[in-house]
Design a protein around this motif. Structure first.
Motif, PDB file in Angstrom:
ATOM      1  N   VAL A 183       0.857  -1.202  -0.106  1.00 31.81           N
ATOM      2  CA  VAL A 183      -0.173  -0.020   0.020  1.00 31.81           C
ATOM      3  C   VAL A 183       1.018   1.312  -0.026  1.00 31.81           C
ATOM      4  CG1 VAL A 183      -1.713   1.383   1.397  1.00 31.81           C
ATOM      5  CG2 VAL A 183      -1.775  -1.235   0.987  1.00 31.81           C
TER       6      VAL A 183
ATOM      7  N   PHE B  24       2.345   2.012  -3.125  1.00 29.82           N
ATOM      8  CA  PHE B  24       1.218   2.070  -4.411  1.00 29.82           C
ATOM      9  C   PHE B  24       1.087   3.815  -4.433  1.00 29.82           C
ATOM     10  CE2 PHE B  24      -3.017   2.370  -6.256  1.00 29.82           C
ATOM     11  CZ  PHE B  24      -2.921   1.550  -7.293  1.00 29.82           C
ATOM     12  N   TYR B  25       0.735   4.300  -3.353  1.00 28.65           N
ATOM     13  CA  TYR B  25       0.219   5.708  -3.382  1.00 28.65           C
ATOM     14  C   TYR B  25       1.609   6.714  -3.305  1.00 28.65           C
ATOM     15  CZ  TYR B  25      -4.148   3.632  -2.216  1.00 28.65           C
ATOM     16  OH  TYR B  25      -5.472   2.808  -2.402  1.00 28.65           O
ATOM     17  N   ALA B  26       1.442   7.767  -4.217  1.00 26.80           N
ATOM     18  CA  ALA B  26       2.196   8.605  -4.471  1.00 26.80           C
ATOM     19  C   ALA B  26       2.744   9.480  -3.389  1.00 26.80           C
ATOM     20  CB  ALA B  26       2.013   9.646  -5.459  1.00 26.80           C
ATOM     21  N   GLN B  27       1.730   9.562  -2.212  1.00 25.11           N
ATOM     22  CA  GLN B  27       1.935  10.519  -1.235  1.00 25.11           C
ATOM     23  C   GLN B  27       2.825   9.931  -0.282  1.00 25.11           C
ATOM     24  OE1 GLN B  27      -1.429  10.776   1.447  1.00 25.11           O
ATOM     25  NE2 GLN B  27      -1.158  12.947   1.775  1.00 25.11           N
ATOM     26  N   PHE B  28       3.023   8.640  -0.161  1.00 23.73           N
ATOM     27  CA  PHE B  28       3.934   8.057   0.830  1.00 23.73           C
ATOM     28  C   PHE B  28       5.512   8.019   0.214  1.00 23.73           C
ATOM     29  CE2 PHE B  28      -0.082   5.874   1.860  1.00 23.73           C
ATOM     30  CZ  PHE B  28      -0.476   6.764   2.731  1.00 23.73           C
TER      31      PHE B  28
ATOM     32  N   ALA C   9      -4.773   9.205  -1.311  1.00 23.79           N
ATOM     33  CA  ALA C   9      -3.305   9.320  -0.997  1.00 23.79           C
ATOM     34  C   ALA C   9      -2.250   9.325  -2.311  1.00 23.79           C
ATOM     35  CB  ALA C   9      -2.785   8.126  -0.221  1.00 23.79           C
ATOM     36  N   GLY C  10      -3.076  10.178  -3.419  1.00 26.82           N
ATOM     37  CA  GLY C  10      -2.192  10.360  -4.577  1.00 26.82           C
ATOM     38  C   GLY C  10      -2.219   9.230  -5.568  1.00 26.82           C
ATOM     39  N   ALA C  11      -3.133   8.844  -6.103  1.00 27.86           N
ATOM     40  CA  ALA C  11      -3.216   7.728  -6.913  1.00 27.86           C
ATOM     41  C   ALA C  11      -4.256   8.235  -8.119  1.00 27.86           C
ATOM     42  CB  ALA C  11      -3.543   6.421  -6.636  1.00 27.86           C
TER      43      ALA C  11
ATOM     44  N   GLY D  86      -9.083   0.423   2.556  1.00 30.29           N
ATOM     45  CA  GLY D  86      -7.555   0.381   2.804  1.00 30.29           C
ATOM     46  C   GLY D  86      -6.615  -0.241   1.997  1.00 30.29           C
ATOM     47  N   GLU D  87      -7.161  -0.768   0.873  1.00 30.40           N
ATOM     48  CA  GLU D  87      -5.963  -1.541  -0.012  1.00 30.40           C
ATOM     49  C   GLU D  87      -5.355  -0.561  -0.978  1.00 30.40           C
ATOM     50  OE1 GLU D  87      -7.940  -5.050  -1.480  1.00 30.40           O
ATOM     51  OE2 GLU D  87      -8.754  -5.402   0.599  1.00 30.40           O
ATOM     52  N   ARG D  88      -4.522  -1.208  -1.895  1.00 37.20           N
ATOM     53  CA  ARG D  88      -4.136  -0.502  -2.954  1.00 37.20           C
ATOM     54  C   ARG D  88      -5.246  -0.307  -3.851  1.00 37.20           C
ATOM     55  NH1 ARG D  88       0.926  -3.760  -5.343  1.00 37.20           N
ATOM     56  NH2 ARG D  88       0.265  -5.686  -4.826  1.00 37.20           N
ATOM     57  N   GLY D  89      -5.262   0.788  -4.728  1.00 33.52           N
ATOM     58  CA  GLY D  89      -6.221   1.203  -5.490  1.00 33.52           C
ATOM     59  C   GLY D  89      -6.273   0.601  -6.613  1.00 33.52           C
TER      60      GLY D  89
ATOM     61  N   GLU E  40       0.927   6.335 -13.808  1.00 31.08           N
ATOM     62  CA  GLU E  40      -0.318   6.198 -12.919  1.00 31.08           C
ATOM     63  C   GLU E  40      -0.812   4.703 -13.099  1.00 31.08           C
ATOM     64  OE1 GLU E  40      -1.166   7.659 -10.400  1.00 31.08           O
ATOM     65  OE2 GLU E  40      -0.130   9.876 -10.795  1.00 31.08           O
TER      66      GLU E  40
END
Lengths: 168, 620
Positions: free
Chosen positions: A69, A72-76, B302-304, B319-322, B476
């Motif tokens: 996780v 995966f997200y750019a913020q982290f 969270a930025g995706a 709460g998982e990977r998107g 992305e």
């Protein structure tokens, strides 16, 4: 000095602090993103030990899932960010109006290479984001939540000079 | 179905709220949207408050109130200050200007002409915003209150009929009638897909009985679009009301708003709005005394970019990977936490209360045969008036760019407009009179998308634009489907090769072949539409690709690798400054004689260009 890019200084992880955060979010799996956001707010990045701890404390999660996780997200960020987090908007509107010259001016000023997240002294971190929704003021740069509108290479140099001066 | 008797009287609440507003005396509206805050709106507000502290000096009002509002839309001209009672809107107001407005206009009764908007064509000063071309040609529905009310004060929302539609719906107590109205209005999803909203509601409502959810998609990831941000910041109660009506219609009792983390102000205002609405029992248990209960949570992204896709968004809330999930099962049957879920975007939901108040026929009268109502567009790029606009569906590009947008910046020539972001395509001069609606745009190889309109002029390189979008989608792509993950990467490689002047003609065929593979082999909208910018630039600007590949030239003069730095011998005085500046020693010549650049050595850093005191160095 600040932790900064110096990875040899391992961030001290306080399990007490992590427990507090987990408590706020009920140790719930579906709150994982919010938990990681809070942890990053605390340490300015996600320390590996913190991710392992969270992965073992929440039911139904493993450290690997947490890392999945987090990446995966750019913020982290998995490495420490600087005291000043510079985000150069490179959304379409900003790109068309010249965000790249601004980005290059920052790199030059702070002596940072392409792909480098944090400056040598740990003071600045630099990244591009895809859109901040302030397209009417393109190109924009955000430094620690403050939005600087209609930037040019000269203007951003003045902004950085002011920040550097404050730090002296 | 029997009517419900509610424990409040909304008309009475409205009356009280309006009286509260009257007590504010002279209302000075200062735009406090993200754009204006960046231009110093908070300082302007502070200054007004300092000056207005002594209210005894006002002649016709006993009080002055500074009202921070949400986004007015005309971000280019911020900070915007409007005084409705004095029929005036000031533009580009800064801290130092406030005293003059206060002394000359508020106290002296004489407008400050230098701070009025000046029409670029006629050079006339314009007092009222409704007379400014930018606003005059719009019809605001979803954005109606944005910029006119204090977004953080629930009374201001109530005064402009906020929660009246919810009241009526709860009193009528007929969920099916609500769905019927939405169906009849012809409202279609404003987030990109354009799926009929009423039909989506009906599918989800078919599963009434158990736990179900309403999710608001506020993950406005499309670079160049900011209408959802403006609604969440400027009129959050309208969104909450829209969600509550949707929840009542489909039988849900819990809702989520998924907001991008890049929108901190929107998150803050939504949180406050939810708290205030709960305190008035417009949200929460047994709303207004009915049997209907509904709570709303906020989830920060969270930025995706891919999380704008509904199944990916659901995964992210869990709460998982998107990562997108295959459909079927559709969210209407099996969505959030495995329960039936209705997902609508912010603008779609903001239209709901307005439709319920004014009726389906009123809404359906606006727009075209297949696309009803109005649509917001974020007008940006090389256009004079950038900002957020709302026009009836079917308005032409020419009207938007030239009437509302005031034409191209700096008198440059219009080249193209990119619509729908990384999933969309570009439209050119030949499309200027095309009515903008879902179906005509699809036919032209573009899409409404979320409504980002980035205007490009003659000095924009379309190949570079295609490369820019491909870089975006490559970054992305969530990586689940191989054609998308590997295909976008390889398409980007080819485009990079072309902008560096290393392309071959066979690359263009390869690009098209890859584009087809990515489109056909991807699960979700991101992959299915990722090749669109490449395909549409290839369709309309093939000559630019060919110029890069065959002539090794960038016609717009953007691509660095294809630029040549030359010295104009007529202007060069032989001062040697450039030769001394050049980091690679590529400039040769003797003192007082014209110099020249050795192209084999030149790295095109343009350092000489900036150093030359005679402007003798040129880019070709």
């Amino acid at each position: 000095m600040l932790g900064g890019a110096d990875m040899s200084i391992a961030t001290k992880i306080s399990t007490k602090k992590l427990d507090e955060i987990l408590q706020i979010y009920d140790y719930k799996k579906s709150n994982l993103i919010a938990i990681l956001q809070k942890v990053q707010e605390e340490y300015r990045y996600l320390p590996e030990e913190a991710m392992i701890y969270i992965g073992t404390k929440i039911e139904g999660l493993s450290p690997a899932t947490v890392l999945g996780v987090a990446t995966f997200y750019a913020q982290f960020s998995l490495e420490p960010k600087g005291k000043f987090e510079i985000k150069v908007c490179d959304g379409t509107a900003c790109h068309v109006r010249g965000s790249m010259p601004v980005l290059n001016a920052i790199r030059q000023k702070l002596n940072m290479k392409e792909g480098q997240l944090t400056s040598e002294n740990g003071l600045f971190s630099l990244e591009t984001v895809s859109c901040l929704g302030a397209c009417g003021l393109a190109p924009v740069v955000v430094i620690n939540e403050k939005v600087y509108p209609q930037m040019t290479s000269d203007a951003i140099n003045i902004v950085l000079d002011t920040l550097l001066k404050e730090e002296e | 179905m029997e009517k419900t008797s509610l424990n409040i009287d909304i008309k009475e609440e409205q009356k009280q709220a309006r009286e509260e507003i009257k007590k504010q005396g002279l209302r000075v509206l200062v735009c406090a949207g993200t754009g204006c805050v960046a231009n110093g709106a908070l300082g302007v507000i502070e200054r007004f408050k300092e000056l207005g502290a002594d209210v005894s000096v006002l002649s016709d009002y006993d009080k002055m109130t500074i009202v921070p509002t949400g986004c007015h839309g005309f971000c280019e001209q911020g900070v915007l200050v409007s005084i409705p009672d004095k029929h005036v809107t000031y533009v580009k107001v800064r801290y130092k200007d406030v005293e003059e407005i206060y002394e000359t206009h508020i106290r002296g009764g004489k407008p400050v002409e230098r701070l009025l908007y000046t029409d670029p064509q006629t050079k006339e000063h314009i007092f009222k915003d409704e007379d400014i071309n930018f606003y005059a040609k719009q019809s605001r529905t979803a954005l109606k209150n944005c910029g006119n009310i204090n977004a953080e004060d629930i009374d201001e929302a109530i005064a402009v009929r906020g929660y009246e539609a919810l009241y009526n719906v709860l009193e009528e107590n007929n969920p099916d009638a609500v769905i019927e109205t939405i169906e009849k209005s012809g409202l279609r999803g404003r987030g990109g897909g354009g799926f009929p909203t009423g039909r989506k509601w009906r599918f989800t409502a078919a599963n009434r009985g158990g736990k179900s959810y309403v999710v608001c998609n506020g993950d406005e990831g499309d670079p160049g679009a900011f209408m959802d941000r403006s609604i969440m910041e400027g009129d959050p109660h309208k969104l909450l009301e829209g969600m509550a009506i949707a929840a009542f219609a489909i039988g849900a009792d819990e809702g989520y708003i998924y907001v991008r983390a890049e929108y901190p102000l929107a998150i803050k205002r939504l949180k406050k709005a939810i708290k205030d609405a709960e305190a008035r029992n417009f949200l929460g248990k047994n709303i207004m005394g009915s049997d209907f209960s509904f709570t709303i949570h906020i989830k920060e992204g969270a930025g995706a970019f891919v999380c704008g896709e509904e199944t990916a968004l659901i995964a992210s809330i869990e709460g998982e990977r998107g990562m997108p999930r295959p459909k079927p099962p559709f969210p209407a049957n099996k969505g959030l936490f495995g329960r039936p879920t209705l997902i609508n975007n912010v603008e779609t939901l903001a239209n709901v209360p307005v439709i319920m108040l004014n009726g389906a026929d009123w809404f359906a009268k606006m727009g075209t045969e297949t696309s009803k109502g109005t649509k917001t567009f974020a007008l940006t790029g090389e256009v004079n008036n950038t900002g957020l606009i709302e026009v009836p569906m079917g308005t032409t590009l020419r009207q938007i760019i030239f009437d509302i947008g005031g034409g191209i910046r700096g008198g440059k020539k219009f080249k193209a407009v990119q619509i729908g972001g990384p999933s969309g395509g570009c439209l050119t001069e030949e499309h200027l009179d095309l009515p903008m609606d879902y179906d005509s745009l699809i036919k032209a190889g573009a899409m409404v998308g979320s409504g980002g309109l980035v205007v490009m002029a003659e000095d924009t390189c379309m190949v570079e634009v295609a490369r820019f979008f491909m870089n975006f989608t490559k970054n992305e792509s969530c990586g689940k489907c191989v054609p998308c993950r590997e295909g976008t990467k390889n398409m980007l490689k080819i485009l990079e090769k072309i902008v560096q002047g290393k392309g071959e003609l066979s690359d263009l065929d390869l690009l098209e072949e890859l584009a087809r593979t990515v489109k056909e082999g991807s699960l979700c909208g991101l992959g299915k539409t990722a090749p669109n910018p490449v395909l549409s630039t290839l369709k309309y600007f093939k000559d630019e690709y060919i110029a890069h590949i065959v002539d090794k030239k960038c016609p717009a003069g953007v691509c660095t690798a294809l630029k040549t730095v030359v010295i104009n011998e007529e202007k060069c005085k032989g001062c040697t400054k450039c030769a001394r500046t050049c980091p690679v020693g590529a400039i040769e010549g003797t003192v007082k004689q014209p110099h020249h650049i050795n192209q084999d050595k030149c790295i095109k850093c343009e350092a000489c260009l900036k150093s030359c005191p005679f402007k003798a160095i040129e880019l070709k």
